[in-house]
Design an enzyme around this catalytic site. Structure first.
Site, PDB file in Angstrom:
ATOM      1  N   SER A  67      40.516  41.331  35.641  1.00  0.00           N
ATOM      2  CA  SER A  67      39.525  42.226  36.240  1.00  0.00           C
ATOM      3  C   SER A  67      39.740  43.659  35.770  1.00  0.00           C
ATOM      4  O   SER A  67      40.714  43.970  35.084  1.00  0.00           O
ATOM      5  CB  SER A  67      39.629  42.169  37.779  1.00  0.00           C
ATOM      6  OG  SER A  67      40.792  42.854  38.218  1.00  0.00           O
ATOM      7  N   SER A  69      40.267  46.383  37.670  1.00  0.00           N
ATOM      8  CA  SER A  69      40.813  47.258  38.711  1.00  0.00           C
ATOM      9  C   SER A  69      41.867  48.229  38.190  1.00  0.00           C
ATOM     10  O   SER A  69      42.180  49.212  38.860  1.00  0.00           O
ATOM     11  CB  SER A  69      41.409  46.422  39.844  1.00  0.00           C
ATOM     12  OG  SER A  69      42.588  45.762  39.430  1.00  0.00           O
ATOM     13  N   LYS A 124      48.866  45.943  40.391  1.00  0.00           N
ATOM     14  CA  LYS A 124      48.463  47.287  40.818  1.00  0.00           C
ATOM     15  C   LYS A 124      49.600  48.253  40.512  1.00  0.00           C
ATOM     16  O   LYS A 124      50.688  47.860  40.096  1.00  0.00           O
ATOM     17  CB  LYS A 124      48.161  47.329  42.323  1.00  0.00           C
ATOM     18  CG  LYS A 124      47.155  46.309  42.810  1.00  0.00           C
ATOM     19  CD  LYS A 124      45.743  46.571  42.332  1.00  0.00           C
ATOM     20  CE  LYS A 124      44.781  45.496  42.836  1.00  0.00           C
ATOM     21  NZ  LYS A 124      43.426  45.647  42.263  1.00  0.00           N
ATOM     22  N   SER A 227      38.718  48.999  42.825  1.00  0.00           N
ATOM     23  CA  SER A 227      39.923  48.224  43.078  1.00  0.00           C
ATOM     24  C   SER A 227      40.025  47.858  44.546  1.00  0.00           C
ATOM     25  O   SER A 227      39.866  48.703  45.430  1.00  0.00           O
ATOM     26  CB  SER A 227      41.165  49.034  42.668  1.00  0.00           C
ATOM     27  OG  SER A 227      42.349  48.389  43.086  1.00  0.00           O
TER      28      SER A 227
END
Length: 262
Positions: A67, A69, A124, A227
């Site tokens: 993705s 994010s 993250k 995100s």
């Protein structure tokens, strides 16, 4: 699909076959007789599968970014390597630390098991450490009351959707990194889930304030308005940590992506 579990079971099964052939069946086999098929296609793969299992469990593990994010740091399609020992040597499957080596640092790009569904891996950036007081108000960070430093950069162009995002250089950890902010997106959290220690977070029209509980981490994506992270689903428990992402080793769409992760 739990690939770690499948790899463990394959290692166990081929190891049993290898041991049976080496110490039981092999000793009874007439000299010069061919090995049975289950040795040829089972036990013979044991050393290879064992090596892959050990390497993946204790040294380094590959991942693919699914993705956006973490744009602009990581793009969709990036293949990355994750250091499995910087945060401690962990038992496979149960993920329990058996040899403490180090702990996540503020600014690290960390892979972890998604607290809402631990069968899914997320990636993250570590923003808040245990005991930190994190504020993300009006799209700017403050850690323990100290504003994080930012430098403006040229806008980032999203080629896939043909629009621009405001780009900043953020000084969060030992090395600066880039983040994206969409100016038209609201500063407040538009949706959030129920999560453990939710009482440690305060939400308002400007954003969110959180006190990070012991043994947990507050993480955010570098694509701040694209995100789903600790602002939405809460803190990452220490036992969910997988490792530190440190290198992009391939992107089929852009070979220039290869290099160290900031």
């Amino acid at each position: 699909m739990n690939f770690a579990l499948i790899l463990f079971l394959l290692t166990l099964a081929t190891g049993v076959l290898w041991a049976l052939d080496r110490w039981v069946v092999g000793k009874r086999r007439p000299e010069g007789a061919p090995a049975p098929w289950w040795v040829e296609y089972g036990a013979s793969f044991f050393p290879v599968i064992l090596a892959v299992f050990v390497l993946r469990s204790f040294v380094v593990e590959p991942f693919k970014i699914p993705s956006g994010s973490m744009i602009p740091t990581l793009l969709v399609g990036d293949f990355i390597l994750v250091d499995k020992f910087s945060y401690g040597i962990r038992l496979p499957l149960v993920n329990h630390v058996i040899i403490p080596v180090g702990e996540p640092r503020r600014g690290d790009v960390m892979v972890f098991r998604y607290p809402v569904d631990p069968s899914v891996d997320y990636i993250k950036r570590v923003v808040g450490l245990p005991g930190d007081y994190v504020e993300y108000l009006d799209k700017k960070l403050r850690i323990n009351g100290v504003p994080v430093r930012y430098e403006p950069l040229p806008d980032y162009f999203h080629a896939d959707r043909l629009y621009y995002s405001t780009r900043w250089r953020e000084y969060l950890g030992e090395r600066p990194h880039e983040i994206l902010v969409d100016d038209i997106a609201p500063p407040f959290v538009t949706q959030r889930l129920e999560f453990p220690h939710a009482d440690r977070c305060e939400y308002n029209r400007r954003g969110v304030r959180c006190s990070v509980p012991p043994g947990h981490y507050f993480v955010m994506g570098d694509n701040r308005d694209g995100s789903s992270d600790s602002r939405v689903w809460g803190f990452v428990p220490e036992e969910n940590i997988v490792g530190r992402a440190f290198f992009i080793w391939l992107n089929f769409s852009d070979l220039s992506r290869i290099g160290r992760i900031q």
